[in-house]
Motif scaffolding. Structure first.
Motif, short mmCIF file in Angstrom:
data_model
loop_
_atom_site.label_atom_id
_atom_site.label_comp_id
_atom_site.label_asym_id
_atom_site.label_seq_id
_atom_site.Cartn_x
_atom_site.Cartn_y
_atom_site.Cartn_z
N GLU A 1 7.34 6.07 5.73
CA GLU A 1 5.99 5.75 6.21
C GLU A 1 4.94 5.77 5.11
OE1 GLU A 1 4.50 7.75 9.63
OE2 GLU A 1 5.53 6.35 10.94
N ASP A 2 5.21 6.42 3.99
CA ASP A 2 4.15 6.50 2.96
C ASP A 2 4.14 5.29 2.03
OD1 ASP A 2 6.50 7.45 1.87
OD2 ASP A 2 5.62 9.25 0.96
N ARG B 1 3.96 0.98 2.65
CA ARG B 1 3.90 -0.09 3.66
C ARG B 1 3.73 -1.45 2.98
NH1 ARG B 1 5.99 1.04 8.19
NH2 ARG B 1 7.19 2.19 6.66
N PHE C 1 -2.41 0.90 6.83
CA PHE C 1 -2.22 1.55 5.55
C PHE C 1 -1.45 2.85 5.78
CE2 PHE C 1 -6.09 -0.95 4.55
CZ PHE C 1 -5.60 -1.62 3.45
N PRO C 2 -0.66 3.29 4.77
CA PRO C 2 0.16 4.49 5.01
C PRO C 2 -0.69 5.73 5.34
CG PRO C 2 0.30 3.74 2.71
CD PRO C 2 -0.40 2.67 3.47
N TRP C 3 -1.90 5.82 4.78
CA TRP C 3 -2.71 7.02 5.03
C TRP C 3 -3.36 7.01 6.41
CZ3 TRP C 3 -3.02 4.03 0.66
CH2 TRP C 3 -3.95 2.99 0.67
N LEU D 1 2.16 -4.88 3.27
CA LEU D 1 1.06 -5.44 4.05
C LEU D 1 1.23 -6.95 4.25
CD1 LEU D 1 -1.95 -3.58 2.35
CD2 LEU D 1 -0.64 -2.87 4.37
N TRP E 1 -8.52 15.75 6.07
CA TRP E 1 -7.75 14.53 5.85
C TRP E 1 -8.30 13.70 4.68
CZ3 TRP E 1 -9.51 16.10 10.61
CH2 TRP E 1 -10.77 15.63 10.97
N ALA F 1 -2.16 3.35 -3.78
CA ALA F 1 -2.46 1.93 -3.92
C ALA F 1 -2.78 1.34 -2.56
CB ALA F 1 -1.27 1.19 -4.52
N ALA F 2 -3.86 0.55 -2.52
CA ALA F 2 -4.21 -0.21 -1.32
C ALA F 2 -3.84 -1.67 -1.51
CB ALA F 2 -5.70 -0.09 -1.03
N TYR G 1 -2.91 9.62 11.57
CA TYR G 1 -4.14 9.81 12.35
C TYR G 1 -4.36 8.72 13.39
CZ TYR G 1 -4.69 12.77 8.28
OH TYR G 1 -4.47 13.69 7.30
N PHE H 1 -7.13 5.04 -6.50
CA PHE H 1 -6.44 3.98 -5.78
C PHE H 1 -6.38 2.71 -6.62
CE2 PHE H 1 -6.07 5.15 -1.21
CZ PHE H 1 -6.69 6.39 -1.25
N ALA I 1 0.86 -1.20 0.00
CA ALA I 1 0.00 0.00 0.00
C ALA I 1 0.89 1.23 0.00
CB ALA I 1 -0.90 0.01 1.24
N TYR I 2 0.48 2.26 -0.73
CA TYR I 2 1.24 3.51 -0.65
C TYR I 2 0.36 4.72 -0.84
CZ TYR I 2 1.72 2.25 -5.67
OH TYR I 2 1.49 1.83 -6.95
N ASP I 3 0.81 5.81 -0.22
CA ASP I 3 0.21 7.13 -0.39
C ASP I 3 1.01 7.78 -1.51
OD1 ASP I 3 -0.19 9.90 -0.29
OD2 ASP I 3 -0.59 9.86 1.88
N SER J 1 -0.83 -4.05 11.52
CA SER J 1 -0.28 -3.32 10.39
C SER J 1 -1.29 -2.30 9.87
CB SER J 1 0.16 -4.28 9.29
OG SER J 1 -0.95 -4.80 8.63
N ASP K 1 -6.43 19.08 10.19
CA ASP K 1 -5.38 18.07 10.28
C ASP K 1 -4.24 18.75 11.05
OD1 ASP K 1 -3.01 16.65 9.83
OD2 ASP K 1 -3.68 15.95 7.86
N ARG L 1 -6.46 14.66 0.38
CA ARG L 1 -5.34 14.00 -0.30
C ARG L 1 -5.80 12.77 -1.06
NH1 ARG L 1 -0.10 14.78 2.72
NH2 ARG L 1 0.48 12.62 2.35
N TYR L 2 -7.02 12.31 -0.79
CA TYR L 2 -7.44 10.99 -1.27
C TYR L 2 -8.76 11.01 -2.03
CZ TYR L 2 -3.95 10.05 2.26
OH TYR L 2 -2.80 10.07 2.99
N LEU M 1 -1.41 6.43 9.18
CA LEU M 1 -0.35 6.66 10.17
C LEU M 1 -0.31 8.09 10.69
CD1 LEU M 1 2.46 4.49 8.56
CD2 LEU M 1 1.11 3.96 10.60
#
Lengths: 248, 248
Positions: free
Chosen positions: A87-88, A90, B122-124, A92, A124, A58-59, B128, A239, A10-12, B120, B12, A127-128, B126
């Motif tokens: 951190e952006d 991960r 998802f990056p989005w 899984l 929040w 991506a999830a 929050y 996503f 997964a990534y932001d 674990s 945020d 961004r998504y 972290l």
């Protein structure tokens, strides 16, 4: 004999220049290969299921690599890589794959989701999602979406100069629904042209707003004329949701 | 006669030095007052329901200000301010309030939520939540939480040197529950000491992990001894969730 390890990722995408490794750019593939290099103490190539563009999230991205480390259970790559990665992005899951498993060639279908916020949004969410500032008619959107199902020449949604040998794709699912008060478009296909999902989202919403009837919309699709497509929806709503495989 | 306008605000907290205006710092109050200044073409004071610390978020902060603009419906302040404000603070609602309404003095209770990710993430998520890397026993946490309900001397959760005249607070709700696979702690009180919610979360989880029994936990609470509290949970998991008023 190297083992083939499959990763669920997964990534932001906000701060990445997309998935694919590029010299001098911060990319997801680049960051994961860097962390694989540290774990292996030699460079490791990572094969993804496909590229995602700058700003796209991506999830459920899938990628695989060959490891020469014998002593480590596959699932131990999850903490080993996450400790090093920013951190952006991960990891899984990590699992043993068959020796000839290939993240891209073996993918049966790709599923994307696109998030739309009709009205006001929490900070929040911005961004998504794409903040639309109007309430589209979901029944009209789903009627339009029904016309792109099945084997379909996607030329109207191609970028100018698209070099694909064929622009036919098999779209096995395409629909809008509400989740937690937000409008979501989900689409599954064997493969996608470049920027195709964002072009579909932008085009469907454009013609829904214009009040176009279903017959005229079908004619636009059949025209294969790129200039009749609507604007491309912004990347932050998109996503990569899930990759399905023939075998795992 | 100036009108009194009440705002419902989400932010945020990641990139803010907290709510309260401070010279040379990026704060939420400071950003909103700057945008109010642009709309009014003169400086405007904003009164919040209370401060939040650096890194703490809000889904339902309330604040009010006096406006000399006669020609504008109250709800028009939503787009007028959002157009100017940075994306990490959003005005959700704006409404006319009684002339003597005061965001802080009239608040009957404050509700906070704290998000915990057991495994674990998802990056989005972290930005929050607090990633715990273990699965706490929710039954034990809720038993501990039941002991802090009602009129309660919160000294054990005060920061060293807390200058409050009284450390008694009335806690009308405190419980853990799961939402979307994530562990949430929700607490409502007439008011809170500085960093009290994060101290409660950190302490409850600390003693749950230690395997402390309920009787010993009650004794720790009654000790009023700050040094018996657990570590303070990190700010990014905390949301100011809701302010309830005697009157609106």
């Amino acid at each position: 004999m190297p083992r083939n390890i499959k990763l669920l990722i997964a990534y932001d995408g906000t701060d990445f220049s997309g998935w694919q490794r590029q010299a001098g750019r911060r990319t997801v593939q680049g960051e994961i290969e860097k962390s694989l290099g540290k774990v292996h103490k030699e460079s490791v190539n990572l094969t993804g299921s496909g590229r995602t563009d700058a700003g796209v999230h991506a999830a459920g991205q899938v990628a695989n690599f060959l490891t020469t480390i014998d002593s480590m259970e596959a699932r131990r790559f999850v903490p080993a890589l996450n400790r090093i990665l920013p951190e952006d992005v991960r990891i899984l899951e990590a699992a043993e794959a068959g020796e000839d498993f290939h993240s891209r060639y073996d993918a049966k279908s790709r599923t994307y989701r696109y998030n739309i916020i009709p009205g006001s949004a929490f900070p929040w969410e911005l961004r998504y999602a794409w903040q639309l500032w109007r309430q589209p008619r979901i029944a009209v959107l789903n009627e339009f979406a029904s016309f792109i199902r099945g084997e379909f020449d996607c030329s109207v949604f191609a970028v100018p100069g698209d070099k694909s040998i064929s622009r036919s794709r098999y779209i096995s699912g395409a629909s809008f629904f509400y989740e937690g008060g937000r409008l979501v478009f989900e689409i599954t296909a064997n493969a996608f042209l470049w920027k195709m999902v964002r072009s579909i989202v932008g085009t469907l919403l454009y013609y829904e707003e214009k009040g176009l009837g279903p017959q005229s919309f079908v004619e636009i699709l059949a025209s294969k004329n790129r200039s009749l497509a609507g604007p491309t929806a912004p990347p932050q709503g998109l996503f990569l949701w899930k990759i399905d495989y023939y075998r795992l």
